[in-house]
Design an enzyme around this catalytic site. Sequence first.
Site, PDB file in Angstrom:
ATOM      1  N   ARG A  89      82.193  50.492 -53.764  1.00 11.05           N
ATOM      2  CA  ARG A  89      83.151  49.398 -53.584  1.00 11.05           C
ATOM      3  C   ARG A  89      82.375  48.169 -53.142  1.00 11.05           C
ATOM      4  O   ARG A  89      81.233  48.297 -52.667  1.00 11.05           O
ATOM      5  CB  ARG A  89      84.206  49.754 -52.548  1.00 11.05           C
ATOM      6  CG  ARG A  89      83.614  50.010 -51.179  1.00 11.05           C
ATOM      7  CD  ARG A  89      84.689  50.405 -50.181  1.00 11.05           C
ATOM      8  NE  ARG A  89      84.070  50.810 -48.931  1.00 11.05           N
ATOM      9  CZ  ARG A  89      84.693  51.457 -47.971  1.00 11.05           C
ATOM     10  NH1 ARG A  89      85.943  51.815 -48.123  1.00 11.05           N
ATOM     11  NH2 ARG A  89      84.080  51.779 -46.867  1.00 11.05           N
TER      12      ARG A  89
ATOM     13  N   ARG B 171      91.697  62.046 -50.702  1.00 10.80           N
ATOM     14  CA  ARG B 171      91.361  60.824 -49.959  1.00 10.80           C
ATOM     15  C   ARG B 171      92.283  59.691 -50.381  1.00 10.80           C
ATOM     16  O   ARG B 171      92.673  59.583 -51.538  1.00 10.80           O
ATOM     17  CB  ARG B 171      89.905  60.411 -50.254  1.00 10.80           C
ATOM     18  CG  ARG B 171      88.921  61.505 -49.980  1.00 10.80           C
ATOM     19  CD  ARG B 171      87.519  61.085 -50.335  1.00 10.80           C
ATOM     20  NE  ARG B 171      86.980  60.169 -49.348  1.00 10.80           N
ATOM     21  CZ  ARG B 171      85.808  59.542 -49.482  1.00 10.80           C
ATOM     22  NH1 ARG B 171      85.098  59.705 -50.582  1.00 10.80           N
ATOM     23  NH2 ARG B 171      85.369  58.748 -48.549  1.00 10.80           N
TER      24      ARG B 171
ATOM     25  N   LYS C 259      89.372  52.773 -54.752  1.00 15.35           N
ATOM     26  CA  LYS C 259      88.522  53.965 -54.865  1.00 15.35           C
ATOM     27  C   LYS C 259      88.736  54.650 -56.209  1.00 15.35           C
ATOM     28  O   LYS C 259      87.789  54.977 -56.916  1.00 15.35           O
ATOM     29  CB  LYS C 259      88.843  54.907 -53.703  1.00 15.35           C
ATOM     30  CG  LYS C 259      87.823  55.985 -53.494  1.00 15.35           C
ATOM     31  CD  LYS C 259      88.158  56.819 -52.254  1.00 15.35           C
ATOM     32  CE  LYS C 259      87.894  56.034 -50.987  1.00 15.35           C
ATOM     33  NZ  LYS C 259      88.686  56.514 -49.857  1.00 15.35           N
TER      34      LYS C 259
ATOM     35  N   SER D 267     104.967  14.844 -42.745  1.00 16.72           N
ATOM     36  CA  SER D 267     104.036  15.888 -42.337  1.00 16.72           C
ATOM     37  C   SER D 267     104.894  17.049 -41.858  1.00 16.72           C
ATOM     38  O   SER D 267     105.749  16.879 -40.989  1.00 16.72           O
ATOM     39  CB  SER D 267     103.142  15.386 -41.203  1.00 16.72           C
ATOM     40  OG  SER D 267     102.298  16.435 -40.784  1.00 16.72           O
TER      41      SER D 267
ATOM     42  N   HIS E  14      82.043  54.200 -37.705  1.00 19.15           N
ATOM     43  CA  HIS E  14      83.322  53.488 -37.663  1.00 19.15           C
ATOM     44  C   HIS E  14      83.216  52.200 -36.850  1.00 19.15           C
ATOM     45  O   HIS E  14      83.640  51.123 -37.282  1.00 19.15           O
ATOM     46  CB  HIS E  14      84.376  54.416 -37.047  1.00 19.15           C
ATOM     47  CG  HIS E  14      85.728  53.804 -36.938  1.00 19.15           C
ATOM     48  ND1 HIS E  14      86.151  53.154 -35.808  1.00 19.15           N
ATOM     49  CD2 HIS E  14      86.737  53.704 -37.821  1.00 19.15           C
ATOM     50  CE1 HIS E  14      87.367  52.700 -35.994  1.00 19.15           C
ATOM     51  NE2 HIS E  14      87.756  53.027 -37.217  1.00 19.15           N
TER      52      HIS E  14
ATOM     53  N   MET F  50      93.033  55.156 -43.359  1.00 18.84           N
ATOM     54  CA  MET F  50      93.660  56.313 -43.981  1.00 18.84           C
ATOM     55  C   MET F  50      92.771  57.529 -43.769  1.00 18.84           C
ATOM     56  O   MET F  50      91.641  57.404 -43.338  1.00 18.84           O
ATOM     57  CB  MET F  50      93.828  56.065 -45.472  1.00 18.84           C
ATOM     58  CG  MET F  50      94.662  54.872 -45.760  1.00 18.84           C
ATOM     59  SD  MET F  50      96.387  55.197 -45.427  1.00 18.84           S
ATOM     60  CE  MET F  50      97.016  53.579 -45.773  1.00 18.84           C
TER      61      MET F  50
ATOM     62  N   TYR G  43      97.491  17.280 -48.229  1.00 21.86           N
ATOM     63  CA  TYR G  43      96.492  17.792 -47.274  1.00 21.86           C
ATOM     64  C   TYR G  43      97.093  18.836 -46.353  1.00 21.86           C
ATOM     65  O   TYR G  43      98.321  18.948 -46.217  1.00 21.86           O
ATOM     66  CB  TYR G  43      95.898  16.649 -46.441  1.00 21.86           C
ATOM     67  CG  TYR G  43      96.880  16.032 -45.472  1.00 21.86           C
ATOM     68  CD1 TYR G  43      97.079  16.577 -44.201  1.00 21.86           C
ATOM     69  CD2 TYR G  43      97.637  14.911 -45.833  1.00 21.86           C
ATOM     70  CE1 TYR G  43      98.005  16.031 -43.323  1.00 21.86           C
ATOM     71  CE2 TYR G  43      98.560  14.362 -44.959  1.00 21.86           C
ATOM     72  CZ  TYR G  43      98.742  14.927 -43.708  1.00 21.86           C
ATOM     73  OH  TYR G  43      99.657  14.408 -42.845  1.00 21.86           O
TER      74      TYR G  43
ATOM     75  N   GLY H 248      88.772  53.349 -42.432  1.00 26.48           N
ATOM     76  CA  GLY H 248      89.231  54.094 -41.269  1.00 26.48           C
ATOM     77  C   GLY H 248      90.734  54.127 -41.097  1.00 26.48           C
ATOM     78  O   GLY H 248      91.239  54.810 -40.217  1.00 26.48           O
TER      79      GLY H 248
ATOM     80  N   CYS I  63     101.053  20.013 -40.637  1.00 25.30           N
ATOM     81  CA  CYS I  63     100.244  19.999 -39.420  1.00 25.30           C
ATOM     82  C   CYS I  63     100.645  21.101 -38.446  1.00 25.30           C
ATOM     83  O   CYS I  63     100.119  21.199 -37.350  1.00 25.30           O
ATOM     84  CB  CYS I  63     100.304  18.640 -38.734  1.00 25.30           C
ATOM     85  SG  CYS I  63     101.972  18.190 -38.212  1.00 25.30           S
TER      86      CYS I  63
END
Length: 873
Positions: free
Chosen positions: A336, A92, A22, A763, A454, A103, A850, A101, A830
């Site tokens: 934002r 804020r 912000k 693995s 909200h 803070m 992988y 929501g 895995c």
Amino acid sequence: MNKFVYMFNEADKSMKNLLGGKGANLAEMLKLGLPIPQGFTVSTDACTKYYDDGEKFTEDVLAQIEDAITQLEVLEGKKFGDNSKPLLVSVRSGARVSMPGMMDTVLNLGLNDVVVEGFGKATNNMRFAYDSYRRFIQMFADVVKGLPKQQFERVLDEIKESKGYDNDLDMSADDLKEVVEAFKALYVKHEGSSFPQKAREQLLAAVEAVFGSWNNERAVIYRRMNDIPGRWGTAVNVQAMVYGNMGDTSGTGVAFTRNPSTGEPGIYGEYLINAQGEDVVAGIRTPLPIAHLEQDMPEAYSEFMRIANVLEDHYKDMQDMEFTIEDKKLYFLQTRNGKRTAQAALRIATDLVAEGKITKEKALMMVEPKQLDQLLHPMFDSKALSEAPVSGKGLPASPGAAAGQVYFTASTAVEAKKRGERVVLVRLETSPEDIEGMDAAQGILTARGGMTSHAAVVARGMGTCCVCGCNDIKIAADEKSFTIAGKTIKEGEFISLDGTAGNIYLEDVKTVDASISGEFELFMSWADEVRTLKVRTNADSPKDVINAISFGAEGVGLCRTEHMFFEETRISKMRQMIVAKTVEERVEALEALVPYQKADFKGMYEALEERPMTVRLLDPPLHEFLPHSKADIKALAIEMGITYEELQGTVDSLHEFNPMLGHRGCRLAVTYPEIARMQARSIIEAAIEVKKEKGFNIIPEIMIPLAGEVKELKYVKDIVIETVDAIIAASGIEINYSVGTMIEIPRAALTADLIAAEAEFFSFGTNDLTQMTFGFSRDDAGSFLDDYYAKGILESDPFAKLDQTGVGQLVQMACEKGRAARPGIKLGICGEHGGDPSSIDFCHRIGLNYVSCSPFRVPIARLAAAQSAIKNK
Ligand code: PEP
Ligand code: MG
């Protein structure tokens, strides 16, 4: 001296980590010459320091805040705490990533008993001044002191009622003065001290409250759900107030530059005339669509549209903006990158590429991998839906379908979920306290609130179906019921929600799995172009494999063969095998299992075509397979032709105190080599048959689980090789295969060089590796981990998100030792972590080949792998 406070005109968007999203964006907007009320940001470093210093402000931070106020007074030409030209501010929070929501906000700070009069005179509107003061007292008491705002609302309602008013707007300045006095009395009653009158004291208390809220329970839960480190801290923005509640030429609103539900281009949002920011978000009055502003205030509207376009072009992403019009003059209070549904995220990312505004790589970085889950969520079965009468309608706040039992509070929803129920949370409106209940729910229904309330914003972020602002329902929370279309629905009864159309059904409408379409394929093809990690799936049946391939799986990384025996018809043979007393008995039971096992392997090989498949030899924790109930033991005894007592005796003798560390994994094959023989035979015979029948060149990867000592691995491996080679030689068909192991015991990681001499691949079974490294039982940790989060000892579940510091170190070390001993060794993961984005990033960085995850997480893994490749270029 370290700098902890920055004026908006000293910063820009690159300073997000220090100033929060912000603060950095307000500074950037100012730099772009946009109409922004001036202010300053107390940095995230100040927050971290505040905690490091034992939750105290140090002199240097205090001095810098004081200096910033002085500068702000000069910029605004007003004075803080002064009653002739008072400077009022909003306070804020603003973390690095937006935490909607989570803070809290305090508006109108700087008012007191004296300043309010001056403010009334300066604005020529005493009613407005007292209305602002009573809002300030309420917000300050709520956010800073934790006095529930409902108590203030009750006081307000009582005063309104005593005067016969329906609406807040009916109240005069004198009425509001009375409200202020009543609010102050309520404050004294709770706090034991009077409402603070010094502006600076108010400000420091508010800044401290924002810092404090970084560690409130809701924030901690949100961070855990979104992988946000606690160390980041939040910044605090202090900004000169502008007022949307100064009459009919003022207003306030929230808007997006594209539709956050569908991604469609075009401004999308809503506003309220004569209202202050929290009125829009709280959903107390139902707002108007933004297009209507053109009629109400044409100049402000065209200026708004111009700036919205400037912002989207500047940030090159869909913007979520807050604005206020104070007596026809437009101000932006925030911009934002907007939260969006997965569907919208894909549409926006691909549209921005098509519009030439961003590259494919930037588009890939814009979509949260975990969000793709939403695309895989259920929709209604169209036939069932066509037969279900619509009983009410609300706003289609977050798409998808939900059917479940109704609960009216977050805690009852959470409890019901724990009991295994599908839950629909029904609330008048939601607030951050409801976050856990919302997370537990399949769907959320609210009586109040617009598309940016909200409930709507949070549900969209979570990918949870939500219908909000439904005026058709009347909730009687005390009676645990609501009425709709003349019917009363009680707690525990079923309803269904269509979050895409906004419809409500009073029955359990059947849902069906989602199917992916639209921009998904195109977007995922970009991910596949850049990622280097392969993505496999954990699958134990041909059906799972087919499903996973449709999600883009490139092979099977783990076939848990014991899972193939859970079915009713198979489990008794499996049990016979386990309780067998002689080799002959065991071999007989195993022989009966061969046809099932082979048929499943064949089905999986065929579905995979020539994609690789790692099959793991039996790894059954015995407690999952042994019969426990008298009836089960009796039935098995009859089938085996032995007495109940004899079987009960065998079951008792197999009892283990700690089955997870017991006779499982390769230990089973060490004791009973015939198990490994049967499985090796099934794996290879299936491969030979598929090669013969379909011509697919199958290269099975046979995986030996839970090895901790190279000799036990070698013992089992030798049996496998001997069995397999004999079958291949006899068949006359050439089949290449490899034998490897899982690294899931710390000792295996520590001796990975020795292990690699025998294993052709590793693995990482990070479920067991986490269990054994932490010494946390996989089955029991859930009962105490919540205390660890609450006490800040752990930030996330190490069974869901890989603990890179400890467990990860073992993984990395094992990779290095493995590669040193066997250059080019194939490495994969895995454990459950193979589908978790932050863990996948770690896997990419340490150079695994992988990851393997459950079918529904394959798209998440593909995108997470692509993002890691881009980030670590
Ligand atoms: C593991 O331990 O990570 C693993 C994949 O095996 P399982 O979950 O079957 O123990
Ligand atoms: Mg394991």
